[in-house]
Design a protein around this motif. Structure first.
Motif, PDB file in Angstrom:
ATOM      1  N   PRO A   4       0.830  -1.209   0.000  1.00  0.00           N
ATOM      2  CA  PRO A   4       0.000   0.000   0.000  1.00  0.00           C
ATOM      3  C   PRO A   4       0.865   1.259   0.000  1.00  0.00           C
ATOM      4  O   PRO A   4       2.008   1.268   0.472  1.00  0.00           O
ATOM      5  N   LEU A   5       0.282   2.318  -0.523  1.00  0.00           N
ATOM      6  CA  LEU A   5       0.974   3.601  -0.562  1.00  0.00           C
ATOM      7  C   LEU A   5       0.912   4.275   0.800  1.00  0.00           C
ATOM      8  O   LEU A   5      -0.064   4.126   1.533  1.00  0.00           O
ATOM      9  N   SER A   6       1.957   5.038   1.103  1.00  0.00           N
ATOM     10  CA  SER A   6       1.928   5.808   2.345  1.00  0.00           C
ATOM     11  C   SER A   6       0.959   6.974   2.171  1.00  0.00           C
ATOM     12  O   SER A   6       0.520   7.286   1.060  1.00  0.00           O
ATOM     13  N   GLU A   7       0.642   7.619   3.264  1.00  0.00           N
ATOM     14  CA  GLU A   7      -0.304   8.734   3.223  1.00  0.00           C
ATOM     15  C   GLU A   7       0.243   9.867   2.352  1.00  0.00           C
ATOM     16  O   GLU A   7      -0.489  10.463   1.554  1.00  0.00           O
ATOM     17  N   HIS A   8       1.523  10.140   2.462  1.00  0.00           N
ATOM     18  CA  HIS A   8       2.146  11.193   1.658  1.00  0.00           C
ATOM     19  C   HIS A   8       2.104  10.841   0.164  1.00  0.00           C
ATOM     20  O   HIS A   8       1.780  11.688  -0.674  1.00  0.00           O
ATOM     21  N   GLU A   9       2.413   9.583  -0.147  1.00  0.00           N
ATOM     22  CA  GLU A   9       2.383   9.151  -1.540  1.00  0.00           C
ATOM     23  C   GLU A   9       0.964   9.213  -2.108  1.00  0.00           C
ATOM     24  O   GLU A   9       0.761   9.606  -3.254  1.00  0.00           O
ATOM     25  N   GLN A  10      -0.009   8.849  -1.295  1.00  0.00           N
ATOM     26  CA  GLN A  10      -1.404   8.908  -1.739  1.00  0.00           C
ATOM     27  C   GLN A  10      -1.817  10.351  -2.003  1.00  0.00           C
ATOM     28  O   GLN A  10      -2.489  10.638  -2.997  1.00  0.00           O
ATOM     29  N   LYS A  11      -1.405  11.279  -1.143  1.00  0.00           N
ATOM     30  CA  LYS A  11      -1.724  12.693  -1.356  1.00  0.00           C
ATOM     31  C   LYS A  11      -1.069  13.213  -2.628  1.00  0.00           C
ATOM     32  O   LYS A  11      -1.685  13.959  -3.383  1.00  0.00           O
ATOM     33  N   MET A  12       0.177  12.825  -2.845  1.00  0.00           N
ATOM     34  CA  MET A  12       0.883  13.256  -4.063  1.00  0.00           C
ATOM     35  C   MET A  12       0.192  12.703  -5.318  1.00  0.00           C
ATOM     36  O   MET A  12       0.028  13.413  -6.306  1.00  0.00           O
ATOM     37  N   LEU A  13      -0.205  11.447  -5.257  1.00  0.00           N
ATOM     38  CA  LEU A  13      -0.889  10.836  -6.383  1.00  0.00           C
ATOM     39  C   LEU A  13      -2.218  11.534  -6.662  1.00  0.00           C
ATOM     40  O   LEU A  13      -2.554  11.817  -7.815  1.00  0.00           O
ATOM     41  N   ASP A  14      -2.977  11.847  -5.614  1.00  0.00           N
ATOM     42  CA  ASP A  14      -4.234  12.560  -5.778  1.00  0.00           C
ATOM     43  C   ASP A  14      -4.011  13.944  -6.383  1.00  0.00           C
ATOM     44  O   ASP A  14      -4.764  14.382  -7.253  1.00  0.00           O
ATOM     45  N   GLU A  15      -2.975  14.630  -5.931  1.00  0.00           N
ATOM     46  CA  GLU A  15      -2.668  15.956  -6.468  1.00  0.00           C
ATOM     47  C   GLU A  15      -2.269  15.874  -7.939  1.00  0.00           C
ATOM     48  O   GLU A  15      -2.714  16.689  -8.756  1.00  0.00           O
ATOM     49  N   MET A  16      -1.471  14.884  -8.291  1.00  0.00           N
ATOM     50  CA  MET A  16      -1.080  14.704  -9.688  1.00  0.00           C
ATOM     51  C   MET A  16      -2.299  14.414 -10.559  1.00  0.00           C
ATOM     52  O   MET A  16      -2.422  14.940 -11.666  1.00  0.00           O
ATOM     53  N   GLU A  17      -3.213  13.600 -10.050  1.00  0.00           N
ATOM     54  CA  GLU A  17      -4.416  13.270 -10.800  1.00  0.00           C
ATOM     55  C   GLU A  17      -5.288  14.506 -11.005  1.00  0.00           C
ATOM     56  O   GLU A  17      -5.763  14.767 -12.112  1.00  0.00           O
ATOM     57  N   ARG A  18      -5.479  15.290  -9.948  1.00  0.00           N
ATOM     58  CA  ARG A  18      -6.285  16.512 -10.076  1.00  0.00           C
ATOM     59  C   ARG A  18      -5.662  17.482 -11.076  1.00  0.00           C
ATOM     60  O   ARG A  18      -6.358  18.065 -11.897  1.00  0.00           O
ATOM     61  N   GLN A  19      -4.348  17.635 -11.009  1.00  0.00           N
ATOM     62  CA  GLN A  19      -3.660  18.559 -11.911  1.00  0.00           C
ATOM     63  C   GLN A  19      -3.746  18.078 -13.355  1.00  0.00           C
ATOM     64  O   GLN A  19      -3.973  18.870 -14.265  1.00  0.00           O
ATOM     65  N   LEU A  20      -3.585  16.784 -13.568  1.00  0.00           N
ATOM     66  CA  LEU A  20      -3.671  16.234 -14.919  1.00  0.00           C
ATOM     67  C   LEU A  20      -5.071  16.432 -15.480  1.00  0.00           C
ATOM     68  O   LEU A  20      -5.233  16.833 -16.636  1.00  0.00           O
ATOM     69  N   PHE A  21      -6.088  16.172 -14.692  1.00  0.00           N
ATOM     70  CA  PHE A  21      -7.450  16.348 -15.166  1.00  0.00           C
ATOM     71  C   PHE A  21      -7.774  17.814 -15.410  1.00  0.00           C
ATOM     72  O   PHE A  21      -8.550  18.143 -16.299  1.00  0.00           O
ATOM     73  N   ALA A  22      -7.191  18.719 -14.630  1.00  0.00           N
ATOM     74  CA  ALA A  22      -7.415  20.145 -14.848  1.00  0.00           C
ATOM     75  C   ALA A  22      -6.726  20.606 -16.131  1.00  0.00           C
ATOM     76  O   ALA A  22      -7.262  21.445 -16.853  1.00  0.00           O
ATOM     77  N   ASP A  23      -5.556  20.056 -16.427  1.00  0.00           N
ATOM     78  CA  ASP A  23      -4.815  20.455 -17.618  1.00  0.00           C
ATOM     79  C   ASP A  23      -5.390  19.862 -18.898  1.00  0.00           C
ATOM     80  O   ASP A  23      -5.291  20.467 -19.955  1.00  0.00           O
ATOM     81  N   ASP A  24      -5.970  18.671 -18.818  1.00  0.00           N
ATOM     82  CA  ASP A  24      -6.471  18.000 -20.020  1.00  0.00           C
ATOM     83  C   ASP A  24      -7.859  17.412 -19.757  1.00  0.00           C
ATOM     84  O   ASP A  24      -8.002  16.250 -19.381  1.00  0.00           O
ATOM     85  N   PRO A  25      -8.930  18.208 -19.962  1.00  0.00           N
ATOM     86  CA  PRO A  25     -10.283  17.705 -19.686  1.00  0.00           C
ATOM     87  C   PRO A  25     -10.700  16.540 -20.593  1.00  0.00           C
ATOM     88  O   PRO A  25     -11.492  15.704 -20.189  1.00  0.00           O
ATOM     89  N   ARG A  26     -10.152  16.489 -21.820  1.00  0.00           N
ATOM     90  CA  ARG A  26     -10.499  15.367 -22.701  1.00  0.00           C
ATOM     91  C   ARG A  26      -9.992  14.055 -22.122  1.00  0.00           C
ATOM     92  O   ARG A  26     -10.655  13.029 -22.211  1.00  0.00           O
ATOM     93  N   LEU A  27      -8.817  14.105 -21.521  1.00  0.00           N
ATOM     94  CA  LEU A  27      -8.274  12.917 -20.881  1.00  0.00           C
ATOM     95  C   LEU A  27      -9.130  12.523 -19.679  1.00  0.00           C
ATOM     96  O   LEU A  27      -9.390  11.347 -19.441  1.00  0.00           O
ATOM     97  N   ALA A  28      -9.591  13.517 -18.940  1.00  0.00           N
ATOM     98  CA  ALA A  28     -10.448  13.235 -17.783  1.00  0.00           C
ATOM     99  C   ALA A  28     -11.740  12.549 -18.226  1.00  0.00           C
ATOM    100  O   ALA A  28     -12.203  11.603 -17.586  1.00  0.00           O
ATOM    101  N   ARG A  29     -12.320  13.011 -19.342  1.00  0.00           N
ATOM    102  CA  ARG A  29     -13.543  12.365 -19.842  1.00  0.00           C
ATOM    103  C   ARG A  29     -13.258  10.957 -20.335  1.00  0.00           C
ATOM    104  O   ARG A  29     -14.093  10.061 -20.206  1.00  0.00           O
ATOM    105  N   ALA A  30     -12.068  10.747 -20.903  1.00  0.00           N
ATOM    106  CA  ALA A  30     -11.724   9.412 -21.409  1.00  0.00           C
ATOM    107  C   ALA A  30     -11.581   8.409 -20.272  1.00  0.00           C
ATOM    108  O   ALA A  30     -11.920   7.239 -20.421  1.00  0.00           O
ATOM    109  N   PHE A  31     -11.076   8.853 -19.111  1.00  0.00           N
ATOM    110  CA  PHE A  31     -10.872   7.949 -17.984  1.00  0.00           C
ATOM    111  C   PHE A  31     -12.018   7.973 -16.987  1.00  0.00           C
ATOM    112  O   PHE A  31     -11.998   7.230 -16.010  1.00  0.00           O
ATOM    113  N   ALA A  32     -13.009   8.825 -17.201  1.00  0.00           N
ATOM    114  CA  ALA A  32     -14.152   8.885 -16.285  1.00  0.00           C
ATOM    115  C   ALA A  32     -14.936   7.580 -16.376  1.00  0.00           C
ATOM    116  O   ALA A  32     -15.033   6.971 -17.445  1.00  0.00           O
ATOM    117  N   PRO A  33     -15.493   7.128 -15.259  1.00  0.00           N
ATOM    118  CA  PRO A  33     -16.278   5.889 -15.313  1.00  0.00           C
ATOM    119  C   PRO A  33     -17.497   6.068 -16.210  1.00  0.00           C
ATOM    120  O   PRO A  33     -18.183   7.093 -16.160  1.00  0.00           O
TER     121      PRO A  33
END
Length: 132
Positions: A2-31
């Motif tokens: 399992p990921l540590s709490e810090h790693e999980q926060k970093m991963l969440d931040e990277m995901e939010r930033q990626l989705f903010a930068d590329d909305p088409r990618l966010a729609r492609a990976f949306a459930p």
């Protein structure tokens, strides 16, 4: 592992930033929404299967092999039509431009490099702290 709490926060931040930068990618990976079975589509498919079965029985009563083959193909097509869901049209309103055009890091669309620059800076900062 399992990921540590810090790693999980970093991963969440990277995901939010990626989705903010590329909305088409966010729609492609949306459930995707669960496909809804259309009652009309099922009824038409079932009707085709029943009609094909009637024609198949008629083809057996008459010695007409070609009619039996056509009836079987009709039954198969009706069953496939009933169980499949329709696909979206190529002119999807959520996909402007139909997917054509430049893609990737050299694309002139927006500020695509800012996310990667931030990640590189964080990586360099982090790797600088790990040195002995």
């Amino acid at each position: 592992m399992p990921l540590s709490e810090h790693e999980q926060k970093m991963l969440d931040e990277m995901e939010r930033q990626l989705f903010a930068d590329d909305p088409r990618l966010a729609r492609a990976f949306a459930p995707k929404k669960a496909p809804r079975n259309n009652g009309r589509r099922i009824a038409i498919g079932l009707g085709a299967v029943v009609l094909g079965l009637v024609v198949l029985v008629l083809a057996v009563a008459l010695p007409a092999v070609w009619l039996g083959v056509i009836a079987f193909i009709g039954m198969l097509a009706g069953a496939v039509y009933a169980v499949t869901t329709p696909t979206s049209s190529p002119s999807d309103p959520d996909d402007p431009g139909g997917g054509s055009g430049p893609q990737g890091p050299d694309s002139p669309r927006g500020n695509g490099g800012s996310f990667m620059q931030k990640m590189e800076q964080r990586w360099e900062k982090r790797s600088g702290d790990d040195r002995f």
